[in-house]
Write a protein that holds these residues in place. Structure first.
Motif, mmCIF file in Angstrom:
data_model
loop_
_atom_site.group_PDB
_atom_site.id
_atom_site.type_symbol
_atom_site.label_atom_id
_atom_site.label_comp_id
_atom_site.label_asym_id
_atom_site.label_seq_id
_atom_site.Cartn_x
_atom_site.Cartn_y
_atom_site.Cartn_z
ATOM 1 N N GLN A 94 2.715 7.625 13.342
ATOM 2 C CA GLN A 94 3.651 8.467 12.210
ATOM 3 C C GLN A 94 2.525 9.295 11.286
ATOM 4 O OE1 GLN A 94 6.094 6.163 9.602
ATOM 5 N NE2 GLN A 94 6.535 8.168 8.137
ATOM 6 N N GLN A 95 1.355 8.801 11.221
ATOM 7 C CA GLN A 95 0.238 9.155 10.380
ATOM 8 C C GLN A 95 -0.490 10.224 11.436
ATOM 9 O OE1 GLN A 95 -1.017 8.539 7.121
ATOM 10 N NE2 GLN A 95 -2.383 10.389 7.665
ATOM 11 N N ILE A 96 -0.693 10.110 12.660
ATOM 12 C CA ILE A 96 -1.117 11.038 13.572
ATOM 13 C C ILE A 96 -0.160 12.311 13.467
ATOM 14 C CG2 ILE A 96 -1.855 11.593 15.943
ATOM 15 C CD1 ILE A 96 -3.724 10.155 14.645
ATOM 16 N N ASP A 97 1.120 12.111 13.448
ATOM 17 C CA ASP A 97 2.079 13.130 13.507
ATOM 18 C C ASP A 97 2.092 13.975 12.361
ATOM 19 O OD1 ASP A 97 2.783 12.641 16.103
ATOM 20 O OD2 ASP A 97 4.456 11.475 15.360
ATOM 21 N N ALA A 98 1.870 13.370 11.384
ATOM 22 C CA ALA A 98 1.918 13.863 9.904
ATOM 23 C C ALA A 98 0.556 14.735 9.794
ATOM 24 C CB ALA A 98 1.809 13.126 8.737
ATOM 25 N N THR A 99 -0.565 14.370 10.267
ATOM 26 C CA THR A 99 -1.676 15.024 10.259
ATOM 27 C C THR A 99 -1.684 16.402 11.145
ATOM 28 O OG1 THR A 99 -3.311 13.117 10.072
ATOM 29 C CG2 THR A 99 -4.164 14.838 10.682
ATOM 30 N N ARG A 100 -1.235 16.226 12.477
ATOM 31 C CA ARG A 100 -0.933 17.502 13.230
ATOM 32 C C ARG A 100 -0.144 18.477 12.456
ATOM 33 N NH1 ARG A 100 2.039 15.460 18.163
ATOM 34 N NH2 ARG A 100 1.954 17.729 18.463
ATOM 35 N N SER A 101 0.962 17.865 11.829
ATOM 36 C CA SER A 101 2.026 18.811 10.999
ATOM 37 C C SER A 101 1.352 19.393 10.026
ATOM 38 C CB SER A 101 3.128 17.977 10.601
ATOM 39 O OG SER A 101 4.119 18.887 9.887
ATOM 40 N N VAL A 102 0.485 18.929 9.097
ATOM 41 C CA VAL A 102 -0.029 19.507 8.052
ATOM 42 C C VAL A 102 -1.272 20.518 8.514
ATOM 43 C CG1 VAL A 102 -1.588 18.918 5.824
ATOM 44 C CG2 VAL A 102 0.471 17.645 6.542
ATOM 45 N N LEU A 103 -1.837 20.101 9.198
ATOM 46 C CA LEU A 103 -3.164 20.827 9.733
ATOM 47 C C LEU A 103 -2.855 21.730 10.720
ATOM 48 C CD1 LEU A 103 -6.215 18.068 9.403
ATOM 49 C CD2 LEU A 103 -5.213 19.748 7.740
ATOM 50 N N GLY A 104 -1.833 21.568 11.535
ATOM 51 C CA GLY A 104 -1.412 22.513 12.305
ATOM 52 C C GLY A 104 -2.388 22.412 13.670
ATOM 53 N N ILE A 105 -2.763 21.031 14.011
ATOM 54 C CA ILE A 105 -3.717 20.731 15.249
ATOM 55 C C ILE A 105 -3.070 19.807 16.392
ATOM 56 C CG2 ILE A 105 -5.881 21.027 13.761
ATOM 57 C CD1 ILE A 105 -5.671 17.869 13.366
ATOM 58 N N ASP A 106 -3.752 19.810 17.418
ATOM 59 C CA ASP A 106 -2.977 19.028 18.551
ATOM 60 C C ASP A 106 -3.290 17.731 18.219
ATOM 61 O OD1 ASP A 106 -5.646 18.565 19.437
ATOM 62 O OD2 ASP A 106 -5.638 20.297 21.023
ATOM 63 N N THR A 107 -2.733 16.780 18.982
ATOM 64 C CA THR A 107 -2.894 15.121 19.067
ATOM 65 C C THR A 107 -4.467 14.814 19.289
ATOM 66 O OG1 THR A 107 -0.699 15.057 20.068
ATOM 67 C CG2 THR A 107 -2.115 12.866 20.141
ATOM 68 N N HIS A 108 -5.008 15.393 20.220
ATOM 69 C CA HIS A 108 -6.416 15.083 20.267
ATOM 70 C C HIS A 108 -7.256 15.406 18.973
ATOM 71 C CE1 HIS A 108 -10.292 14.478 22.651
ATOM 72 N NE2 HIS A 108 -10.653 15.545 22.084
ATOM 73 N N ALA A 109 -7.031 16.313 18.539
ATOM 74 C CA ALA A 109 -7.864 16.807 17.340
ATOM 75 C C ALA A 109 -7.631 15.860 16.216
ATOM 76 C CB ALA A 109 -7.550 18.377 16.869
ATOM 77 N N ALA A 110 -6.276 15.520 16.205
ATOM 78 C CA ALA A 110 -5.653 14.757 15.329
ATOM 79 C C ALA A 110 -6.691 13.257 15.400
ATOM 80 C CB ALA A 110 -4.242 14.503 15.068
ATOM 81 N N HIS A 111 -6.562 12.757 16.362
ATOM 82 C CA HIS A 111 -7.317 11.230 16.960
ATOM 83 C C HIS A 111 -8.773 11.763 16.249
ATOM 84 C CE1 HIS A 111 -3.792 10.253 19.431
ATOM 85 N NE2 HIS A 111 -3.917 9.202 18.731
ATOM 86 N N ALA A 112 -9.354 12.583 16.978
ATOM 87 C CA ALA A 112 -10.756 13.013 16.543
ATOM 88 C C ALA A 112 -11.063 12.844 15.074
ATOM 89 C CB ALA A 112 -11.320 14.183 17.051
ATOM 90 N N LEU A 113 -10.045 13.503 14.294
ATOM 91 C CA LEU A 113 -10.325 13.385 12.691
ATOM 92 C C LEU A 113 -9.998 12.156 12.201
ATOM 93 C CD1 LEU A 113 -10.594 15.122 10.064
ATOM 94 C CD2 LEU A 113 -7.980 15.379 10.078
ATOM 95 N N PHE A 114 -9.166 11.258 12.929
ATOM 96 C CA PHE A 114 -8.957 10.131 12.303
ATOM 97 C C PHE A 114 -10.050 9.124 12.650
ATOM 98 C CE2 PHE A 114 -7.802 5.471 13.548
ATOM 99 C CZ PHE A 114 -7.299 4.998 12.144
ATOM 100 N N ASP A 115 -10.873 9.216 13.958
ATOM 101 C CA ASP A 115 -12.080 8.682 14.150
ATOM 102 C C ASP A 115 -13.176 8.835 13.285
ATOM 103 O OD1 ASP A 115 -13.315 6.603 16.103
ATOM 104 O OD2 ASP A 115 -14.383 8.543 16.387
ATOM 105 N N PHE A 116 -13.329 10.117 12.960
ATOM 106 C CA PHE A 116 -14.283 10.632 12.043
ATOM 107 C C PHE A 116 -14.290 10.087 10.583
ATOM 108 C CE2 PHE A 116 -15.588 13.675 8.678
ATOM 109 C CZ PHE A 116 -16.974 13.736 8.921
ATOM 110 N N THR A 117 -12.869 9.988 10.065
ATOM 111 C CA THR A 117 -12.807 9.456 8.847
ATOM 112 C C THR A 117 -12.976 7.859 8.838
ATOM 113 O OG1 THR A 117 -10.807 11.086 8.541
ATOM 114 C CG2 THR A 117 -10.810 9.276 7.159
ATOM 115 N N VAL A 118 -12.716 7.230 10.220
ATOM 116 C CA VAL A 118 -12.723 5.897 9.916
ATOM 117 C C VAL A 118 -14.399 5.594 9.996
ATOM 118 C CG1 VAL A 118 -12.584 3.807 11.127
ATOM 119 C CG2 VAL A 118 -10.580 5.021 11.066
ATOM 120 N N ASN A 119 -15.054 6.448 11.096
ATOM 121 C CA ASN A 119 -16.718 6.291 10.806
ATOM 122 C C ASN A 119 -17.185 6.418 9.451
ATOM 123 O OD1 ASN A 119 -16.486 5.489 13.559
ATOM 124 N ND2 ASN A 119 -16.936 7.770 14.339
ATOM 125 N N THR A 120 -16.751 7.265 8.933
ATOM 126 C CA THR A 120 -17.615 7.707 7.671
ATOM 127 C C THR A 120 -17.249 6.481 6.493
ATOM 128 O OG1 THR A 120 -17.023 9.863 7.898
ATOM 129 C CG2 THR A 120 -17.400 9.230 5.624
#
Length: 522
Positions: free
Chosen positions: A455-481
């Motif tokens: 649900q969180q990945i879908d919300a990120t895709r919807s808000v930012l207008g990005i695909d699933t791969h980019a949403a996962h990459a953004l999540f990973d970057f946020t977690v790494n930080t």
């Protein structure tokens, strides 16, 4: 027997103090050589990410630029007394400056990390005599009644160098190239060496040919190098799962054990370990070494974190760390007045409490932190910095006879500088390990089988207008930080605890009032 005094050559009387403009110029160039040396202990800190990227290596490998310099410097410090006796104080000092200048040029032109590391080893090794000799030369240049003033000027220079390093290194790296953080030493070194020789060449100390403890020196180099390489490469080679790390650990342990036995039984040891029998030397040296290891390790991590995770430029990271020098410089002359009338143990305790408070403040950092809250603890850290070195040095050298002060100063400096190198490696490894741990904990529920995660990945895709791969990459970057921030907070909190825990080491020493004995070390 009555004629014996007439057949023994009288020790030459020391040259008279310098005066006027000659004294001012001599003080300036000797302090300039000191500044050049201590500057290079930290100028590369903020440039490590840039150097690593340009040379095609990881940041972890790039930190070797700092640690090999400190380790080589630690090994060469105990040899200062022996080299001075063989070469002469002035020739050794000027020669060290020129060799340091040459090594700086080699660092600047290095085309690869191995070449840069070899150049930094040379630079650290030839820098060993500069710190103790600069003090000795200054003290011989000033009247005895003004020795405290000479040491205050020296202390200000030695304090400003490591603090100015990140700022200067960041500005040079951003404006020009990382090579110029080494090239700037060339004109400074040539000028300092030339003027020093012009003023002091007629004030050379007498020389003789004392024996050198070759076995002790070889064992010293072996265990220091083995331990340092083991600490630096452990993470990359899976620690004791690697036969290389196991071999290095065995080599370090065996050579260290033989080093202890040899030095305690050798008539002319390269390192006089018998000094540790004295309570003040033991407590003071361990306290200053552990404290410096924690301080220097954090000094390396902070700008690295700001550049990697907060997107700070090198110069901005340098500006954030520069305020460390404000109170350190302001309070240095005050210490020269306060220490002779105070118990050095109380002042050193206040310094450790101050460091603990600063690191506790840093343990509250968040990834959304603004620049002011980064600067404030750094600014406050200047206060314990000013209360740190001089009292502990006074404790270490208290009660030492004049002939043993050089040996005591050399050994305590060796322990401090070596622990600084080890502290850098340990801090880097600990940060990486804690970051990995927090990353695992933060992502343990991040799977496609978890509807909340999907649900969180879908919300990120919807808000930012990005695909699933980019949403996962953004999540990973946020977690790494976030994981890196939490790991760094752990290091800061542990550092605060360590400073509190080592306070009892100060109080096992005997009371010391006055800083006069500290003339021989830093």
């Amino acid at each position: 027997m009555a004629n014996q005094p007439t057949t023994t050559p009288a020790a030459p009387s020391p040259p008279p103090p310098l005066e006027g403009g000659q004294l001012a110029l001599a003080t300036f160039v000797v302090a300039l050589a000191t500044f050049m040396n201590v500057l290079d202990t930290s100028i590369a800190n903020v440039a490590i990410p840039t150097i690593s990227g340009n040379l095609g290596v990881s940041v972890d490998e790039g930190t070797w630029v700092i640690t090999v310099f400190a380790a080589a410097n630690a090994v060469s410090i105990p040899l200062t007394g022996w080299l001075t006796q063989r070469i002469g104080q002035i020739r050794l000092f000027v020669g060290s400056i020129l060799m340091f200048t040459l090594a700086s040029w080699l660092c600047g032109i290095a085309p690869s990390l191995p070449v840069l590391l070899m150049s930094r080893v040379l630079q650290g090794a030839v820098a060993g005599p500069l710190i103790p000799l600069s003090q000795a030369i200054l003290l011989s240049s000033w009247p005895k009644a003004k020795a405290a003033s000479a040491l205050a000027l020296w202390a200000m220079t030695a304090t400003v160098g490591p603090i100015a390093g990140p700022l200067l290194g960041g500005w040079i790296t951003d404006r020009y190239s990382w090579s110029w953080i080494f090239y700037i030493n060339i004109p400074v070194g040539i000028f300092a060496a030339g003027v020093t020789w012009m003023i002091y060449r007629e004030r050379e100390t007498p020389t003789r040919n004392p024996p050198i403890d070759v076995v002790g020196l070889a064992l010293l180099i072996t265990w220091v190098a083995s331990l340092q390489i083991m600490l630096d490469k452990g993470k990359d080679l899976d620690w004791f799962g690697s036969p290389v790390i196991v071999a290095l650990a065995i080599a370090a342990a065996i050579s260290f054990a033989f080093f202890l036995i040899w030095e305690l039984t050798e008539e002319n040891p390269v390192v006089d370990l018998r000094l540790f029998k004295q309570r003040n030397f033991l407590g003071g040296t361990i306290a200053i070494s552990v404290a410096y290891a924690v301080f220097f390790g954090n000094l390396v991590l902070l700008p690295q974190w700001m550049q990697e995770y907060l997107n700070y430029r090198s110069v901005d990271a340098g500006i954030v760390t520069a305020p460390l020098g404000v109170f350190a410089v302001i309070l240095a002359p005050v210490m020269a007045r306060v220490l002779p009338r105070s118990d050095a143990r109380i002042i050193a305790t206040l310094a450790f409490v101050g460091f603990a408070f600063v690191f506790w403040l840093r343990s509250k950092y968040v990834i959304e932190i603004d620049t002011w809250h980064l600067v404030l603890p750094t600014l406050l850290q200047g206060v314990p910095m000013a209360l740190f070195f001089v009292p502990l040095t006074a404790i270490i050298l208290a009660g030492q006879p004049p002939q043993r002060i050089p040996a005591a100063a050399g050994l305590s400096n060796f322990a401090r500088v070596f622990c600084g190198a080890v502290g850098t490696s340990i801090a880097g490894n600990a940060w990486n390990n804690r970051t990995v741990l927090h990353h695992v904990r933060l992502t343990e529920h991040a799977s496609l089988g978890n509807p909340l995660f999907v649900q969180q990945i879908d919300a990120t895709r919807s808000v930012l207008g990005i695909d699933t791969h980019a949403a996962h990459a953004l999540f990973d970057f946020t977690v790494n930080t976030q994981a890196a921030m939490m790991g760094l907070n752990d290091i800061f909190f542990a550092s605060a605890v360590i400073f509190v825990l080592i306070i009892p080491l100060i109080w096992i020493t005997r009371p010391v009032t006055g800083g006069g004995d500290a003339a021989g070390a830093h």
